[in-house]
Design an enzyme around this catalytic site. Sequence first.
Site, short mmCIF file in Angstrom:
data_model
loop_
_atom_site.label_atom_id
_atom_site.label_comp_id
_atom_site.label_asym_id
_atom_site.label_seq_id
_atom_site.Cartn_x
_atom_site.Cartn_y
_atom_site.Cartn_z
N TYR A 152 -1.85 -10.67 3.29
CA TYR A 152 -1.84 -9.26 3.67
C TYR A 152 -3.28 -8.84 3.95
CZ TYR A 152 -0.81 -4.20 3.09
OH TYR A 152 -0.67 -2.85 3.25
N ASP B 256 1.03 1.12 13.02
CA ASP B 256 2.12 1.81 13.72
C ASP B 256 1.59 2.67 14.87
OD1 ASP B 256 2.73 0.96 11.16
OD2 ASP B 256 3.95 2.69 10.64
N GLU B 257 0.41 3.26 14.66
CA GLU B 257 -0.15 4.18 15.65
C GLU B 257 -0.68 3.46 16.89
OE1 GLU B 257 -3.61 3.38 12.76
OE2 GLU B 257 -1.42 3.30 12.82
N GLY C 144 0.54 -4.27 11.68
CA GLY C 144 0.71 -3.19 10.72
C GLY C 144 0.10 -1.86 11.09
N THR D 218 0.83 -1.20 0.00
CA THR D 218 0.00 0.00 0.00
C THR D 218 0.86 1.25 0.00
OG1 THR D 218 -1.67 -1.22 1.24
CG2 THR D 218 -1.89 1.17 1.19
N THR D 219 1.85 1.30 0.88
CA THR D 219 2.78 2.42 0.91
C THR D 219 3.51 2.56 -0.41
OG1 THR D 219 3.10 2.09 3.28
CG2 THR D 219 4.77 3.39 2.15
N LYS E 179 0.41 -10.27 7.38
CA LYS E 179 0.59 -8.84 7.66
C LYS E 179 -0.77 -8.32 8.07
CE LYS E 179 2.33 -4.49 5.70
NZ LYS E 179 1.19 -3.61 6.07
#
Length: 299
Positions: free
Chosen positions: A134, A190-191, A188, A43-44, A164
């Site tokens: 994913y 991060d926050e 996945g 995605t990134t 993931k």
Amino acid sequence: MLEIWAAAPTPFTSDGKLALDVVAEQAAHLHAAGVTGAFVGGTTGEFPAMDVAERVSLAEAWQAARPSGLRLGVHVGHSDLAQAQQLAAHAQSCGVDLVAAVGPYYGDAATLDALVGHLADIAAAAPSTPFGFYHIPSMTGSAYRPSEVVAALAAAAPTMSAVKFTDGNLLEFDRTRAAAPGLTAFFGRDELLPAGLACGVDRVIGTLYNGMAPLALAVAAAFDRGDTAQAYRLHAPFRQVATAADANGGVGFLKALMNELGPDAGPARSPWGRLSDPARAKVRELAGVVRTALEEAGG
């Protein structure tokens, strides 16, 4: 110790062409920051905005550039099964450590069996390479429980070995992690890292680790020594970035911020790269916040 993989941005020139000469700089930057692996073409990495030839070239560039010790995962999901299989076979030929795929992302699979069959067919195209599912329902819209997908896929695909998990449902993360023997589970979000650590997360893949991996390692170290308050305090910039990204363009906003904190991978492709002036100002503001936090954490 927390194992960190960075979901790497795909580098583009100002006019939107691949800038593969940047990959070596990206790989060296991640390795120096203590990152274990790069997850490419996800995605990134803007995979829906790239054609197969570009994704092939990207995988080859990363395989050629990665320093010893930096692992490599390649996302091969595609709306067309045959092209996903082509990408999986090519990734295996490059000697990558992991191939991974989302399920169908323009309309969910009609049944769980159909989804598992689709993923198993992709995995079969890379029969000697570990395969990862994913799970990112915010993008795919999938309504299937990943724990059920993983359990069924482990029975259908001999190479199934990883997930993931890009979702905030930590109870389902726990169920998914236990759904197949020996499963490697990457978190996945991060926050939500401190919450993930409290639920036993020991491996992550995320966008923010391109520029904030040393800070994540400091968060994990504080958590491991029992100082949860410090872990939460150190993690504050991750939450600030996530909040701003939600309000200012998601993928394109995060790419612009990671460009400030590491190698410049250029703008995101349309529509993600169309940032407003206030969004660009917010990127610069947050870059300063993150640099200060990295200095305080010794990163």
